[in-house]
Design a protein around this motif. Structure first.
Motif, PDB file in Angstrom:
ATOM      1  N   GLY A 234       0.832  -1.176   0.000  1.00  0.00           N
ATOM      2  CA  GLY A 234       0.000   0.000   0.000  1.00  0.00           C
ATOM      3  C   GLY A 234       0.862   1.219   0.000  1.00  0.00           C
ATOM      4  O   GLY A 234       1.187   1.724   1.045  1.00  0.00           O
ATOM      5  N   SER A 235       0.925   1.637  -0.849  1.00  0.00           N
ATOM      6  CA  SER A 235       1.620   2.907  -0.911  1.00  0.00           C
ATOM      7  C   SER A 235       1.219   3.605  -2.177  1.00  0.00           C
ATOM      8  O   SER A 235       0.718   3.012  -3.104  1.00  0.00           O
ATOM      9  N   SER A 236       1.441   4.894  -2.246  1.00  0.00           N
ATOM     10  CA  SER A 236       1.103   5.639  -3.455  1.00  0.00           C
ATOM     11  C   SER A 236       2.271   6.487  -3.882  1.00  0.00           C
ATOM     12  O   SER A 236       3.167   6.785  -3.124  1.00  0.00           O
ATOM     13  N   GLN A 237       2.220   6.907  -5.132  1.00  0.00           N
ATOM     14  CA  GLN A 237       3.260   7.753  -5.672  1.00  0.00           C
ATOM     15  C   GLN A 237       2.898   9.210  -5.427  1.00  0.00           C
ATOM     16  O   GLN A 237       1.754   9.566  -5.220  1.00  0.00           O
ATOM     17  N   LYS A 238       3.905  10.105  -5.509  1.00  0.00           N
ATOM     18  CA  LYS A 238       3.603  11.530  -5.473  1.00  0.00           C
ATOM     19  C   LYS A 238       2.810  11.878  -6.731  1.00  0.00           C
ATOM     20  O   LYS A 238       3.085  11.384  -7.805  1.00  0.00           O
TER      21      LYS A 238
ATOM     22  N   TYR B 254      -5.237   4.006  -2.409  1.00  0.00           N
ATOM     23  CA  TYR B 254      -3.853   3.882  -1.956  1.00  0.00           C
ATOM     24  C   TYR B 254      -3.535   5.046  -1.015  1.00  0.00           C
ATOM     25  O   TYR B 254      -3.580   6.210  -1.430  1.00  0.00           O
ATOM     26  N   GLU B 255      -3.221   4.734   0.209  1.00  0.00           N
ATOM     27  CA  GLU B 255      -2.854   5.762   1.178  1.00  0.00           C
ATOM     28  C   GLU B 255      -1.338   5.793   1.341  1.00  0.00           C
ATOM     29  O   GLU B 255      -0.665   4.762   1.231  1.00  0.00           O
ATOM     30  N   SER B 256      -0.810   6.972   1.635  1.00  0.00           N
ATOM     31  CA  SER B 256       0.612   7.089   1.939  1.00  0.00           C
ATOM     32  C   SER B 256       0.790   8.030   3.112  1.00  0.00           C
ATOM     33  O   SER B 256      -0.051   8.900   3.376  1.00  0.00           O
ATOM     34  N   ALA B 257       1.879   7.854   3.843  1.00  0.00           N
ATOM     35  CA  ALA B 257       2.117   8.614   5.057  1.00  0.00           C
ATOM     36  C   ALA B 257       2.371  10.085   4.732  1.00  0.00           C
ATOM     37  O   ALA B 257       3.050  10.405   3.759  1.00  0.00           O
ATOM     38  N   PRO B 258       1.825  10.990   5.555  1.00  0.00           N
ATOM     39  CA  PRO B 258       2.096  12.426   5.343  1.00  0.00           C
ATOM     40  C   PRO B 258       3.572  12.738   5.552  1.00  0.00           C
ATOM     41  O   PRO B 258       4.277  12.044   6.280  1.00  0.00           O
ATOM     42  N   GLN B 259       4.027  13.786   4.891  1.00  0.00           N
ATOM     43  CA  GLN B 259       5.374  14.273   5.124  1.00  0.00           C
ATOM     44  C   GLN B 259       5.398  15.131   6.386  1.00  0.00           C
ATOM     45  O   GLN B 259       4.372  15.653   6.827  1.00  0.00           O
ATOM     46  N   ASN B 260       6.569  15.245   6.972  1.00  0.00           N
ATOM     47  CA  ASN B 260       6.739  16.078   8.146  1.00  0.00           C
ATOM     48  C   ASN B 260       6.638  17.552   7.729  1.00  0.00           C
ATOM     49  O   ASN B 260       7.500  18.061   7.017  1.00  0.00           O
ATOM     50  N   ASP B 261       5.592  18.235   8.195  1.00  0.00           N
ATOM     51  CA  ASP B 261       5.392  19.610   7.739  1.00  0.00           C
ATOM     52  C   ASP B 261       6.396  20.596   8.338  1.00  0.00           C
ATOM     53  O   ASP B 261       6.405  21.771   7.985  1.00  0.00           O
ATOM     54  N   LYS B 262       7.234  20.114   9.247  1.00  0.00           N
ATOM     55  CA  LYS B 262       8.283  20.979   9.801  1.00  0.00           C
ATOM     56  C   LYS B 262       9.588  20.864   9.014  1.00  0.00           C
ATOM     57  O   LYS B 262      10.553  21.562   9.297  1.00  0.00           O
ATOM     58  N   ASP B 263       9.603  19.973   8.032  1.00  0.00           N
ATOM     59  CA  ASP B 263      10.790  19.791   7.199  1.00  0.00           C
ATOM     60  C   ASP B 263      10.787  20.851   6.103  1.00  0.00           C
ATOM     61  O   ASP B 263       9.850  20.909   5.295  1.00  0.00           O
ATOM     62  N   PRO B 264      11.803  21.699   6.035  1.00  0.00           N
ATOM     63  CA  PRO B 264      11.824  22.750   5.006  1.00  0.00           C
ATOM     64  C   PRO B 264      11.757  22.208   3.591  1.00  0.00           C
ATOM     65  O   PRO B 264      11.310  22.903   2.678  1.00  0.00           O
ATOM     66  N   ALA B 265      12.183  20.959   3.397  1.00  0.00           N
ATOM     67  CA  ALA B 265      12.179  20.379   2.049  1.00  0.00           C
ATOM     68  C   ALA B 265      10.848  19.732   1.688  1.00  0.00           C
ATOM     69  O   ALA B 265      10.651  19.301   0.558  1.00  0.00           O
TER      70      ALA B 265
END
Length: 442
Positions: free
Chosen positions: A21-25, A416-427
């Motif tokens: 289970g994962s998705s692409q950007k 397909y669900e994917s984990a959120p990115q860390n919104d504190k990451d500048p990138a």
């Protein structure tokens, strides 16, 4: 193609609600349906999902996506309405709403007005606001539930209460008001929805309260070890709950299962459409060289009376353990059911066992569509698993080389669900990061 063991069942069953289970950007944000996009531009359509290697029944080039910047989380399927519902967060996590998307196209069908569980932000946390779906008489209801500690401050722990805001899933337009709001004293946000009678069960260490979301009526609190609640949370509780305790004095042991009342005498693995899915040790007892049970009977029991409606023997197993990830899942149309390594066609009254034996690999199912194609992983010695599909009508199977299995299958779409990115990451690129991608049937 290969056929597996089949059993004629005793009766057809009415059921609803498919399960996860994962998705692409995804590609650059597209505007969508009048709701502001991640870039703040006018919206007209859903974001486009990137092309993906999905099961052949689905179209990996025509998907839609939800990106992290939209603040839409907890995707939940309304099975009768063909919608994917989301919890939307507003105002730095102090207000919430429901947004309903067409499951096939991603178009916004309706959105609720922002809802504040309390004017005091100290009373709750964003993570304590959950979205649930329950259904009754073929109608779906979206329910936002918030766990509050009213009056909490630096010294006082506050008073526990849950607040629920109920919306009809067949609503339309923007700023939809809740059909009703309900307060449940002493409850938290970990409600357990029923997929066929329109209720949520709220439990704590002492008692359980059932709420009928169609009317807002609260039933009288029951003891926390009530049958209804324990069956909903799936499996045994503290190793003590048995199906024989659920309906005292009733003949609930299915044909072919042991009559023993020991702790191993029947374990619930889900309540779906008014039926309890349970695994029983077989009367034809046998053990492997390692001393592990090899023979089991899987049965569907009437939820109210406990009597077994039909049973499916699974013999010669070399690995029969069932974990919390092996949940019972129904197709949205209520015809097909999969759980752990078993699959049922409820209309044709057939069942199949895909448990691991000396001749066959075990298949752990994750979902099933309305056409009766079930998806899962065939276990390998390394434990990685090979994606496969199974035609429940025939029991035949196919290997899905190079395919990524969906997180869940609902109706005619794969999610397909994917984990959120860390919104504190500048990138972190939150405006482009897809947290959900949905692909329709071909």
């Amino acid at each position: 193609m290969k056929k597996f063991q089949s059993v004629v069942l005793a009766a057809a069953v009415m059921a609803a609600l498919g399960a996860c289970g994962s998705s692409q950007k995804n590609s650059a944000p597209q505007p969508r349906d009048g709701i502001p996009s991640a870039t703040g531009e006018p919206a007209s359509s859903a974001h486009r999902a990137e092309q993906a290697k999905v099961p052949p029944a689905f179209d990996g080039s025509k998907g839609w996506a939800v990106v992290q910047a939209e603040r839409l989380t907890q995707p939940t399927v309304a099975p009768h309405s063909q919608l994917v519902l989301f919890r939307k967060a507003y105002e730095d996590g102090t207000a919430f709403g429901v947004e309903a998307r067409d499951a096939t196209t991603g178009a916004v069908r309706w959105s609720s007005a922002p809802w504040k569980p309390s004017e005091r932000t100290a009373d709750f946390q964003e993570d304590d606001v959950k979205l649930f779906v329950t259904s009754k008489d073929g109608k779906d209801y979206a329910v936002l539930v918030a766990a509050l500690q009213e009056g909490k401050d630096a010294i006082s722990r506050g008073t526990s209460i849950a607040k629920a805001s109920v919306f009809a899933a067949d609503s339309s337009g923007k700023d939809v008001a809740p059909a009703r709001q309900v307060s449940i004293p002493g409850a938290g946000s970990s409600a357990r929805p029923h997929d066929a009678n329109g209720t949520l069960a709220f439990g704590n260490d002492k008692e359980v309260t059932l709420v009928d979301v169609t009317t807002g009526v609260l039933a009288a609190p029951q003891d926390s070890r009530s049958r209804d609640y324990l069956l909903r949370i799936t499996g045994s509780v503290n190793g003590t709950f048995q199906l024989t305790d659920a309906w005292p004095g009733q003949a609930i042991v299915p044909a072919g299962a042991q009559e023993s009342s020991g702790i191993e005498s029947g374990t619930s693995h889900g309540v779906r459409g008014g039926y309890v899915v349970a695994q029983w040790p077989s009367k034809d007892e046998a053990h492997s060289a390692l001393g592990l049970p090899m023979n089991y009977v899987w049965a569907l029991h009437d939820e109210s009376r406990g009597n077994p409606v039909y049973a499916l023997p699974c013999n010669g197993l070399n690995e029969s353990a069932v974990g919390s990830e092996n949940q019972a899942v129904l197709s949205d149309n209520g015809r097909y059911l999969v759980t752990a390594y078993t699959a049922f066609d409820l209309q044709a009254k057939k069942g199949y066992c895909f448990g691991g034996t000396q001749e066959t690999a075990r298949v752990d199912f994750v979902g099933v569509d309305n056409a009766g194609t079930a998806y899962g992983k065939a276990r390998t010695p390394s434990g990685t698993g090979i994606p496969v599909s199974v035609d429940i009508a025939t029991g035949s199977h196919a290997e899905l080389s190079g395919v990524t299995l969906p997180t869940r299958v609902s109706g005619d779409v794969a999610l397909y669900e994917s984990a959120p990115q860390n919104d504190k990451d500048p990138a972190a690129d939150l405006a482009h990061h897809a947290v959900l991608s949905v692909y329709p049937k071909r």
